[in-house]
Design a protein around this motif. Structure first.
Motif, PDB file in Angstrom:
ATOM      1  N   UNK A  20     -10.659  57.363  78.601  1.00  0.00           N
ATOM      2  CA  UNK A  20      -9.714  56.828  77.613  1.00  0.00           C
ATOM      3  C   UNK A  20      -9.273  57.872  76.606  1.00  0.00           C
ATOM      4  N   UNK A  21     -10.221  58.628  76.066  1.00  0.00           N
ATOM      5  CA  UNK A  21      -9.895  59.673  75.086  1.00  0.00           C
ATOM      6  C   UNK A  21      -9.013  60.742  75.723  1.00  0.00           C
ATOM      7  N   UNK A  22      -9.349  61.131  76.942  1.00  0.00           N
ATOM      8  CA  UNK A  22      -8.570  62.156  77.650  1.00  0.00           C
ATOM      9  C   UNK A  22      -7.125  61.701  77.839  1.00  0.00           C
ATOM     10  N   UNK A  23      -6.935  60.454  78.238  1.00  0.00           N
ATOM     11  CA  UNK A  23      -5.587  59.935  78.453  1.00  0.00           C
ATOM     12  C   UNK A  23      -4.777  59.829  77.178  1.00  0.00           C
ATOM     13  N   UNK A  24      -5.417  59.433  76.080  1.00  0.00           N
ATOM     14  CA  UNK A  24      -4.686  59.234  74.827  1.00  0.00           C
ATOM     15  C   UNK A  24      -4.092  60.532  74.292  1.00  0.00           C
ATOM     16  N   UNK A  25      -4.805  61.643  74.421  1.00  0.00           N
ATOM     17  CA  UNK A  25      -4.272  62.921  73.954  1.00  0.00           C
ATOM     18  C   UNK A  25      -3.072  63.349  74.791  1.00  0.00           C
ATOM     19  N   UNK A  26      -3.159  63.127  76.083  1.00  0.00           N
ATOM     20  CA  UNK A  26      -2.018  63.431  76.935  1.00  0.00           C
ATOM     21  C   UNK A  26      -0.811  62.575  76.589  1.00  0.00           C
ATOM     22  N   UNK A  27      -1.050  61.313  76.220  1.00  0.00           N
ATOM     23  CA  UNK A  27       0.034  60.408  75.855  1.00  0.00           C
ATOM     24  C   UNK A  27       0.799  60.846  74.621  1.00  0.00           C
ATOM     25  N   UNK A  28       0.101  61.372  73.626  1.00  0.00           N
ATOM     26  CA  UNK A  28       0.765  61.857  72.410  1.00  0.00           C
ATOM     27  C   UNK A  28       1.729  62.998  72.714  1.00  0.00           C
ATOM     28  N   UNK A  29       1.286  63.929  73.525  1.00  0.00           N
ATOM     29  CA  UNK A  29       2.133  65.072  73.877  1.00  0.00           C
ATOM     30  C   UNK A  29       3.333  64.612  74.687  1.00  0.00           C
ATOM     31  N   UNK A  30       3.100  63.690  75.606  1.00  0.00           N
ATOM     32  CA  UNK A  30       4.196  63.165  76.422  1.00  0.00           C
ATOM     33  C   UNK A  30       5.266  62.508  75.552  1.00  0.00           C
ATOM     34  N   UNK A  31       4.842  61.692  74.582  1.00  0.00           N
ATOM     35  CA  UNK A  31       5.795  60.956  73.738  1.00  0.00           C
ATOM     36  C   UNK A  31       6.734  61.896  72.991  1.00  0.00           C
ATOM     37  N   UNK A  32       6.180  62.928  72.391  1.00  0.00           N
ATOM     38  CA  UNK A  32       6.996  63.855  71.597  1.00  0.00           C
ATOM     39  C   UNK A  32       7.998  64.617  72.467  1.00  0.00           C
ATOM     40  N   UNK A  90      -6.560  54.460  81.188  1.00  0.00           N
ATOM     41  CA  UNK A  90      -7.573  55.303  81.821  1.00  0.00           C
ATOM     42  C   UNK A  90      -8.961  54.678  81.706  1.00  0.00           C
ATOM     43  N   UNK A  91      -9.236  54.095  80.522  1.00  0.00           N
ATOM     44  CA  UNK A  91     -10.551  53.502  80.302  1.00  0.00           C
ATOM     45  C   UNK A  91     -10.793  52.278  81.168  1.00  0.00           C
ATOM     46  N   UNK A  92      -9.809  51.363  81.216  1.00  0.00           N
ATOM     47  CA  UNK A  92      -9.998  50.146  82.011  1.00  0.00           C
ATOM     48  C   UNK A  92      -9.987  50.444  83.509  1.00  0.00           C
ATOM     49  N   UNK A  93      -9.150  51.404  83.933  1.00  0.00           N
ATOM     50  CA  UNK A  93      -9.146  51.760  85.352  1.00  0.00           C
ATOM     51  C   UNK A  93     -10.515  52.293  85.762  1.00  0.00           C
ATOM     52  N   UNK A  94     -11.099  53.135  84.900  1.00  0.00           N
ATOM     53  CA  UNK A  94     -12.437  53.659  85.198  1.00  0.00           C
ATOM     54  C   UNK A  94     -13.459  52.525  85.231  1.00  0.00           C
ATOM     55  N   UNK A  95     -13.315  51.560  84.319  1.00  0.00           N
ATOM     56  CA  UNK A  95     -14.234  50.416  84.284  1.00  0.00           C
ATOM     57  C   UNK A  95     -14.116  49.587  85.562  1.00  0.00           C
ATOM     58  N   UNK A  96     -12.873  49.255  85.937  1.00  0.00           N
ATOM     59  CA  UNK A  96     -12.667  48.462  87.158  1.00  0.00           C
ATOM     60  C   UNK A  96     -13.147  49.218  88.400  1.00  0.00           C
ATOM     61  N   UNK A  97     -12.897  50.518  88.437  1.00  0.00           N
ATOM     62  CA  UNK A  97     -13.359  51.303  89.580  1.00  0.00           C
ATOM     63  C   UNK A  97     -14.887  51.293  89.669  1.00  0.00           C
ATOM     64  N   UNK A  98     -15.549  51.450  88.516  1.00  0.00           N
ATOM     65  CA  UNK A  98     -17.009  51.442  88.511  1.00  0.00           C
ATOM     66  C   UNK A  98     -17.563  50.104  88.997  1.00  0.00           C
ATOM     67  N   UNK A  99     -16.898  49.015  88.624  1.00  0.00           N
ATOM     68  CA  UNK A  99     -17.339  47.687  89.048  1.00  0.00           C
ATOM     69  C   UNK A  99     -17.151  47.470  90.548  1.00  0.00           C
ATOM     70  N   UNK A 100     -16.149  48.149  91.119  1.00  0.00           N
ATOM     71  CA  UNK A 100     -15.809  47.940  92.526  1.00  0.00           C
ATOM     72  C   UNK A 100     -16.463  48.938  93.479  1.00  0.00           C
ATOM     73  N   UNK A 101     -17.187  49.910  92.934  1.00  0.00           N
ATOM     74  CA  UNK A 101     -17.832  50.903  93.802  1.00  0.00           C
ATOM     75  C   UNK A 101     -18.993  50.282  94.580  1.00  0.00           C
ATOM     76  N   UNK A 102     -19.267  50.861  95.746  1.00  0.00           N
ATOM     77  CA  UNK A 102     -20.418  50.383  96.514  1.00  0.00           C
ATOM     78  C   UNK A 102     -21.687  51.061  95.995  1.00  0.00           C
TER      79      UNK A 102
END
Length: 311
Positions: A20-32, A90-102
């Protein structure tokens, strides 16, 4: 759990907060960097009289008539929106992926698609819809004299919408937004993982850190699928969000009504208005986001792998 299985699963996962933190920093740069293209996309989608003759003409006309600063209208909600959206995505995708892993930490392609779609729905309902309503209301206004504008800024716009249209007004166009974002993220996360593997031999959780150029190439390529698949939903979303309720009868009563009326009145091509500026904005934006976020997550992946190897 078997120690070998547990080690493999740990190596394949990374904490959602880091993503989540990694994605948010990328989002700021993208917006500007890319806000002008988003403004042009919105103006093209709302143009029912064919005032603008294309992307360049639209940008040039807006700059000449309203000043260059007008191309950055709605930047504050857009930047805040992307900062929060990418953190949640990014955070929720990682959460859902972790829940769905074998039990070995492996994720099938089908489950990866489900995780991406679920992340898109989550971001659409919690963050994207209200922020985009405010952004679009600001972007559709013409002129620079604040005293003549109905909405004088993001906070003022949100207040006016809530007063005149109620809480539901902030979630105008929620259904097409869910469809657009769910499909977008389903395509994005699936394609990004596969481009990393096909282009660079990068496997999720292997501890390898891609260069910024490699991450950008994968992110750019992966992001080309979503806009093409979701063009009609994006046009409908914009039209519904731009409608001011409480000011007389609205033009479109909902998702299905808009999907019927727009092509009937303006032709099928109208359903893909703004597609080119979306393709000029979203893939470069994702190239920026993944270049930044992969560096952060790659660092923690390598650190985690080293810890596991020495444990």
């Amino acid at each position: 759990m078997n120690p070998i299985k547990e080690r493999e699963k740990k190596a394949a996962t990374i904490h959602p907060a880091i993503k989540g933190v990694a994605g948010s920093f990328g989002g700021l740069i993208e917006a500007c960097c890319l806000q002008p293209m988003d403004t042009i996309k919105t103006r093209l989608q709302l143009d029912k009289t064919n005032k603008y003759k294309g992307i360049w003409n639209c940008g040039q006309t807006v700059a000449q008539e309203e000043g260059v600063r007008s191309l950055w209208k709605g930047l504050t909600p857009f930047a805040a929106h992307l900062f929060l959206k990418y953190a949640l995505r990014m955070g929720t995708n990682a959460t859902y992926q972790n829940l769905l892993r074998d039990e070995y930490g492996h994720l099938t392609e089908g489950r990866r698609l489900i995780a991406g779609f679920s992340a898109g729905i989550t971001e659409a309902l919690i963050i994207v819809t209200p922020f985009e309503v405010v952004k679009i209301r600001l972007q559709q206004q013409r002129g620079l004299q604040r005293e003549l504008l109905k909405y004088r800024g993001p906070v003022h716009a949100a207040g006016v919408i809530l007063k005149e249209e109620g809480l539901r007004g902030m979630w105008s166009g929620a259904t097409p937004t869910i469809m657009r974002n769910g499909t977008n993220q389903m395509c994005l996360f699936w394609a990004k993982n596969n481009f990393d593997r096909l282009l660079w031999g990068k496997q999720e959780g292997d501890g390898r850190q891609l260069t910024m150029l490699q991450s950008s190439a994968s992110g750019f390529s992966a992001a080309c699928l979503g806009p093409v698949a979701t063009g009609p939903f994006d046009v409908v979303k914009t039209r519904l969000m731009a409608q001011e309720k409480g000011q007389g009868p609205v033009r479109y009563k909902g998702l299905l009504d808009a999907l019927v009326k727009i092509p009937r009145e303006e032709g099928v091509r109208a359903m893909y208005k703004g597609l080119l500026p979306r393709l000029m904005r979203i893939p470069p934006g994702q190239a920026i986001v993944w270049a930044v976020s992969d560096q952060i997550t790659g660092y923690f992946e390598q650190k985690r792998k080293d810890e596991i190897m020495h444990s």
